[in-house]
Design a protein around this motif. Structure first.
Motif, short mmCIF file in Angstrom:
data_model
loop_
_atom_site.label_atom_id
_atom_site.label_comp_id
_atom_site.label_asym_id
_atom_site.label_seq_id
_atom_site.Cartn_x
_atom_site.Cartn_y
_atom_site.Cartn_z
N MET A 267 0.81 -1.21 0.00
CA MET A 267 0.00 0.00 0.00
C MET A 267 0.85 1.27 0.00
SD MET A 267 -3.21 -0.80 2.57
CE MET A 267 -3.99 0.79 2.22
N TYR A 268 2.16 1.11 -0.07
CA TYR A 268 3.06 2.26 0.08
C TYR A 268 2.72 3.40 -0.89
CZ TYR A 268 7.38 4.99 0.30
OH TYR A 268 8.29 6.01 0.42
N GLN A 269 2.67 3.09 -2.19
CA GLN A 269 2.39 4.15 -3.16
C GLN A 269 0.99 4.71 -3.01
OE1 GLN A 269 3.34 2.33 -6.96
NE2 GLN A 269 5.43 3.13 -6.90
N GLN A 270 0.03 3.85 -2.74
CA GLN A 270 -1.35 4.31 -2.53
C GLN A 270 -1.41 5.30 -1.39
OE1 GLN A 270 -4.24 1.15 -1.79
NE2 GLN A 270 -5.44 2.50 -0.49
N LEU A 271 -0.70 5.01 -0.31
CA LEU A 271 -0.70 5.89 0.86
C LEU A 271 -0.01 7.21 0.56
CD1 LEU A 271 0.11 3.21 3.57
CD2 LEU A 271 -2.06 4.41 3.30
N LEU A 272 1.08 7.15 -0.23
CA LEU A 272 1.78 8.38 -0.60
C LEU A 272 0.85 9.31 -1.38
CD1 LEU A 272 5.37 7.31 -1.72
CD2 LEU A 272 4.74 8.63 0.29
N PHE A 273 0.14 8.76 -2.37
CA PHE A 273 -0.77 9.57 -3.18
C PHE A 273 -1.92 10.09 -2.34
CE2 PHE A 273 1.09 7.21 -6.88
CZ PHE A 273 1.58 8.34 -7.54
N SER A 274 -2.45 9.25 -1.46
CA SER A 274 -3.54 9.68 -0.58
C SER A 274 -3.08 10.80 0.32
CB SER A 274 -4.03 8.49 0.24
OG SER A 274 -4.99 8.90 1.20
N ASN A 275 -1.88 10.66 0.85
CA ASN A 275 -1.30 11.66 1.73
C ASN A 275 -1.14 12.99 1.01
OD1 ASN A 275 -0.14 12.20 4.35
ND2 ASN A 275 1.84 12.34 3.33
N ALA A 276 -0.61 12.92 -0.22
CA ALA A 276 -0.41 14.14 -1.01
C ALA A 276 -1.75 14.75 -1.40
CB ALA A 276 0.40 13.82 -2.26
N GLY A 277 -2.72 13.90 -1.75
CA GLY A 277 -4.04 14.39 -2.14
C GLY A 277 -4.75 15.13 -1.03
N LYS A 278 -4.44 14.77 0.21
CA LYS A 278 -5.04 15.43 1.37
C LYS A 278 -4.20 16.60 1.86
CE LYS A 278 -7.02 11.03 3.03
NZ LYS A 278 -8.44 11.32 2.86
N SER A 279 -3.10 16.89 1.12
CA SER A 279 -2.18 17.99 1.48
C SER A 279 -1.59 17.81 2.88
CB SER A 279 -2.90 19.35 1.38
OG SER A 279 -3.39 19.56 0.07
N LEU A 280 -1.20 16.56 3.17
CA LEU A 280 -0.66 16.23 4.49
C LEU A 280 0.85 15.98 4.48
CD1 LEU A 280 -3.42 13.71 5.70
CD2 LEU A 280 -3.28 16.17 6.15
N SER A 281 1.47 16.09 3.31
CA SER A 281 2.86 15.67 3.16
C SER A 281 3.83 16.38 4.11
CB SER A 281 3.33 15.88 1.71
OG SER A 281 2.54 15.10 0.83
N ALA A 282 3.52 17.61 4.50
CA ALA A 282 4.42 18.35 5.40
C ALA A 282 4.34 17.83 6.83
CB ALA A 282 4.08 19.83 5.37
N ASN A 283 3.28 17.10 7.13
CA ASN A 283 3.06 16.64 8.51
C ASN A 283 3.05 15.12 8.67
OD1 ASN A 283 1.51 19.40 8.19
ND2 ASN A 283 2.03 19.22 10.35
N VAL A 284 3.10 14.38 7.57
CA VAL A 284 3.11 12.92 7.63
C VAL A 284 4.35 12.43 6.91
CG1 VAL A 284 1.88 10.79 7.08
CG2 VAL A 284 0.58 12.86 7.66
N LEU A 285 5.24 11.79 7.64
CA LEU A 285 6.50 11.31 7.09
C LEU A 285 6.49 9.79 6.97
CD1 LEU A 285 8.99 13.51 9.16
CD2 LEU A 285 7.86 14.06 6.99
N PHE A 286 7.08 9.27 5.89
CA PHE A 286 7.21 7.84 5.67
C PHE A 286 8.67 7.44 5.85
CE2 PHE A 286 3.28 8.97 3.74
CZ PHE A 286 2.48 7.86 3.76
N SER A 287 8.95 6.62 6.86
CA SER A 287 10.34 6.27 7.18
C SER A 287 10.82 5.00 6.49
CB SER A 287 10.50 6.10 8.69
OG SER A 287 9.86 4.91 9.13
N GLY A 288 9.88 4.18 5.98
CA GLY A 288 10.26 2.86 5.51
C GLY A 288 10.40 1.91 6.69
N PHE A 289 10.83 0.67 6.42
CA PHE A 289 10.97 -0.33 7.48
C PHE A 289 12.17 0.01 8.35
CE2 PHE A 289 12.73 -4.37 9.08
CZ PHE A 289 11.62 -4.86 9.74
N ILE A 290 11.99 -0.03 9.67
CA ILE A 290 13.08 0.25 10.60
C ILE A 290 13.17 -0.88 11.61
CG2 ILE A 290 12.92 2.75 10.33
CD1 ILE A 290 11.43 2.86 12.97
#
Length: 402
Positions: A267-290
């Protein structure tokens, strides 16, 4: 335990540092506790690990890939590219099926050669069940099916006519005993897989300090901002899309909040697009697997940990967050709620209720302290030693019948 401690052939799919999630972590903690209690362990993997990583047991490489590859060739719950495109899990003929089948043959070959070195088999999840089935059919050895997650949880449908679903159905039908990681999972096994409830023992996971690695993140990043964390596979099962909805809801009231999504998945790409579509990119960060120290520091820094899983057999990472004195919000469909009884529990789809809990934890220091203190008391009684003792009782029950 006594000198008559069972000799166990443990069939796994992953161990740290080459793990895709909680399965490998659970197997590591469990096997160490069993070994300390006197059990003799042979642990099979589809890849190579240096002997010094787990000195308390014999780790056997039953992979068939190039000797140059020192890590798992497949994620424990990943599908092949064809399956990803169709949105389905591996079907007959997939690379994953071929990998699991080849692994089962290698494990069986080892078992035949060393049949006098183990009394009982323990298989973890569907990737290991075909090997356990083969060993029982050809050698007559009893086995325990240890279920950490099911195809029902991952696909969220009752359609189990896939290679994975059939492996689970047959594996649990033929198993001498089944271990479920929660009563929530036990109910699924009874209702969806028709497993006899008398055949299922529930053993909650233990908890150990998080493993360290060389990755570093600043301990005090975003000092003046509340940090809310999601950590898990980015799949429909784990509900990361609800976490994004939660972020949008909270940010309308707390624009200073920082949301971190830690994990990888389909769902990684889907979530990125959803995040951007909601204009949340400045406040929601994706770190990848840690993992390791990075995971520990992120959970330590988090003001709140949220687990909005649609169907979560257990949820070991919630215990890890609680251990770092981070208040945890979990869905009502998560097995870990049987342990973290004081943690706020909400329906995964109820974003408003989830938002209310987040805001209350951020703004009410007394409430926050109360939740953290109760969580610490609840996990203080958990240990892999206790879990291992329950597992040993299952071994003895099987062997006594024999």
């Amino acid at each position: 335990m006594t000198t008559s401690a069972p000799r166990v052939l443990m069939i796994g799919w992953e161990l740290p540092p080459h793990n895709s999630g909680g399965l490998g972590v659970a197997c590591a903690g469990m096997s160490q506790a069993l070994a300390k209690d006197g059990c003799s362990l042979n642990f099979t993997l589809p890849f190579t690990l240096p002997d010094e990583v787990f000195p308390y047991m014999h780790v056997i490489d039953c992979g068939h890939v190039s000797p140059k590859i020192k890590r798992p060739p497949f994620n424990a719950y990943a599908s092949d590219s064809k399956s990803k495109k169709s949105g389905r899990f591996p079907s007959p003929g997939s690379l994953m099926e071929a990998e699991v089948s080849a692994y089962a043959k290698k494990v069986l070959a080892f078992a035949k050669k060393h049949a006098d070195q183990f009394d009982v088999v323990q298989a973890h999840d569907w990737m290991s069940l075909p090997a356990a089935i083969a060993i029982k059919k050809e050698l007559g050895k009893p086995y325990v099916a240890h279920i950490h997650s099911t195809e029902y949880d991952r696909s969220l449908t009752q359609y189990l006519n896939t290679y994975i679903g059939q492996s689970e159905l047959e594996g649990m039908r033929l198993a001498d005993q089944v271990i479920a990681v929660s009563y929530y999972t036990k109910r699924i096994l009874v209702e969806k897989y028709d497993v006899d409830p008398e055949k299922i023992e529930v053993v909650h996971n233990g908890i150990v300090p998080l493993l360290q690695d060389l990755n570093e993140i600043p301990r005090e990043f975003a000092k003046k901002r509340p940090v809310i964390v999601f950590m898990g596979r980015l799949t429909v099962q784990k509900g990361p899309d609800y976490f994004i909805e939660l972020a949008g809801n909270i940010l309308s009231q707390r624009p200073d909040a920082l949301f971190i999504v830690a994990g990888n998945g389909d769902m990684y790409q889907q979530l990125l697009f959803s995040n951007a579509g909601k204009s949340l990119s400045a406040n929601v960060l994706f770190s990848g697997f840690i993992r390791g120290n990075t995971q520990k520091k992120l959970l330590d820094r988090a003001d709140i940990f949220v687990m909005p899983s649609i169907s979560e057999p257990f949820g070991l990472v919630a215990l890890e967050a609680a251990k770092q004195k981070t208040p945890v919000i979990i869905s009502k469909t998560a097995g870990v709620g049987e342990v973290l009884k004081s943690s706020p529990q909400v329906d995964f789809w109820d974003i408003d209720a989830m938002s209310e809990e987040v805001l209350r934890l951020l703004e009410d220091k007394n409430y926050r302290k109360k939740i953290v203190d109760k969580q610490l008391r609840e996990i203080s009684g958990l240990s892999w030693k206790k879990a291992a003792q329950e597992i040993e009782k299952v071994y003895q029950k099987i062997l006594k019948k024999r």
